[in-house]
Design an enzyme around this catalytic site. Structure first.
Site, short mmCIF file in Angstrom:
data_model
loop_
_atom_site.label_atom_id
_atom_site.label_comp_id
_atom_site.label_asym_id
_atom_site.label_seq_id
_atom_site.Cartn_x
_atom_site.Cartn_y
_atom_site.Cartn_z
N GLY A 1 0.83 -1.20 0.00
CA GLY A 1 0.00 0.00 0.00
C GLY A 1 0.85 1.24 0.00
N GLY B 1 0.72 5.83 0.49
CA GLY B 1 0.02 7.07 0.78
C GLY B 1 0.81 8.23 0.22
CB VAL C 1 3.53 -0.58 3.53
CG1 VAL C 1 3.86 -1.88 4.25
CG2 VAL C 1 3.32 0.55 4.54
CE LYS D 1 4.76 4.40 8.17
NZ LYS D 1 4.12 4.64 9.49
CG ASP E 1 -5.04 4.87 17.02
OD1 ASP E 1 -6.27 4.90 17.27
OD2 ASP E 1 -4.58 4.94 15.87
#
Length: 371
Positions: free
Chosen positions: A26, A28, A33, A48, A146
């Site tokens: 993936g 962004g 990653v 990452k 989180d």
């Protein structure tokens, strides 16, 4: 959440030196990653890669804190391992364990579609693993802040359960037991955080309660059409009763974790000592010791067995003081003892022996439910 992209990107390389890129998991705006394979041992990891050129100074500092905090907590049997971080020009590569089973949010999403909750035994095992992870974090004076289903990672057989993503974790300084920043995912946010009040490690315990409820009921305890309405429900601690199939001990555990007053919630250590979780805590510690023995590493420290010593009546003071400082459970259970079969899609590096893989960080579309 990472969304796959195919356009040009500034990061200089998809993998750090010593790793072969397999496929992109993936990407962004400033990070990608990639599933990578270590050239030295053939294990799979998730790398990452973060483009530092797109970051302001405070964002770079936050990334450095994230890496330092995560590194300080590993190795641990129930926390995603951080193998190494490599600076290559303006790219920071963070090499993490690869979770070939995805995250818990995806599992819950599939179970909702089927209309069938996980077996209660599996629910209790997941909660026990996360309680052990939080106990270790809190003994190291770290608030995760989180804890949510999307940050719980699994092996393909769901036997390995790991807490990950320490991007907004906070290390408490000496003499300070409270934090004040309003951060986290709203659905898992404790009342004291939602009310902008000082909070401590028990905000993570509340989030564990939300996960436990979600596992049992296939829905979150607090749902709303807007943020203000959601925060009001959270502040009141008002949620629907668990389904009738949920056992009384599990229901009582959820009720304790979701106590609106933080001082009424158990600590992570006290959660581990609950009778309903003790068999699972014991089994997890035994499994960790077996993994360590298979890997040839040193055995777990005696303090890691404190949670299951004697009967189920170990006091909170004993649990909190066991081992001292950040000893915790399974401290020597590193990535080498957590081997799983390689992911299905990547091709083997060479003919002959099947390559091995480690557990790590992945993303899933189901995570959008927790955004």
């Amino acid at each position: 959440m990472f969304v796959t992209r195919t356009d040009s990107w500034r990061v200089t390389g998809m993998s750090p030196p010593g790793y072969r890129p397999v496929r992109v998991l993936g990407a962004g705006a400033s990070a990608r990653v990639t599933l990578v394979q270590a050239e030295a041992d053939g294990l799979y990891y998730a790398s990452k890669a973060v483009d530092l050129s797109l970051m302001a100074d405070d964002e770079r500092a936050a990334l450095e804190r994230e890496v330092a905090t995560h590194r300080s907590l590993t190795p641990h049997a129930h926390i995603i391992g951080l193998k190494e971080s490599v600076l290559e020009g303006e790219t920071m590569h963070i090499v993490l364990e690869y979770a070939d089973g995805g995250d818990l949010a995806a599992v819950l999403h599939r179970q909702r579609i089927r209309g069938t909750p996980l077996p209660e035994d599996e629910t209790l095992r997941i909660v026990a693993a996360l309680a052990l992870a939080l106990k270790h974090c809190h003994e190291a004076r770290v608030l995760h802040r989180d804890v949510k289903a999307g940050n719980v990672f699994l092996s393909a057989d769901r036997r390995k359960v790991k807490l990950g993503d320490f991007g907004i974790a906070k290390a408490l300084t000496a003499g300070s037991e409270l934090a004040t920043s309003q951060v986290g995912t709203p659905y898992y946010m404790a009342p004291e955080v939602a009310n902008a009040q000082p909070y401590d490690v028990r905000c993570d315990v509340w989030a564990l309660g939300v996960i436990a409820y979600e596992l049992a009921a296939l829905t979150r305890p607090f749902e709303a059409s807007g943020y203000a309405e959601l925060m009001l429900k959270v502040a009141r601690g008002s949620y629907a009763p668990l389904p009738k199939h949920v056992s009384r001990p599990l229901a009582e555990l959820v009720r304790a974790l979701l106590a609106t007053r933080p001082e009424q919630r158990p600590t992570a250590a006290e959660v581990c000592a609950r009778p309903v979780l003790q068999p699972h805590v014991r089994a997890l510690l035994d499994a960790t010791d077996a993994d360590v023995a298979a890997s040839g590493r040193l055995p777990t420290t005696p303090s890691s067995r404190t949670l299951v010593s004697g009967a189920y009546a170990a006091s909170a003071a004993t649990l909190l003081g066991a081992g001292g400082g950040s000893g915790g459970v399974g401290m020597v259970a590193g990535a080498a003892g957590l081997l799983t079969p390689p992911p299905a899609r990547p091709a083997a590096a060479s003919a002959g022996a099947t390559p091995r893989s480690c557990l790590l960080y992945t993303s899933d579309a189901a995570d959008e439910e927790d955004s």
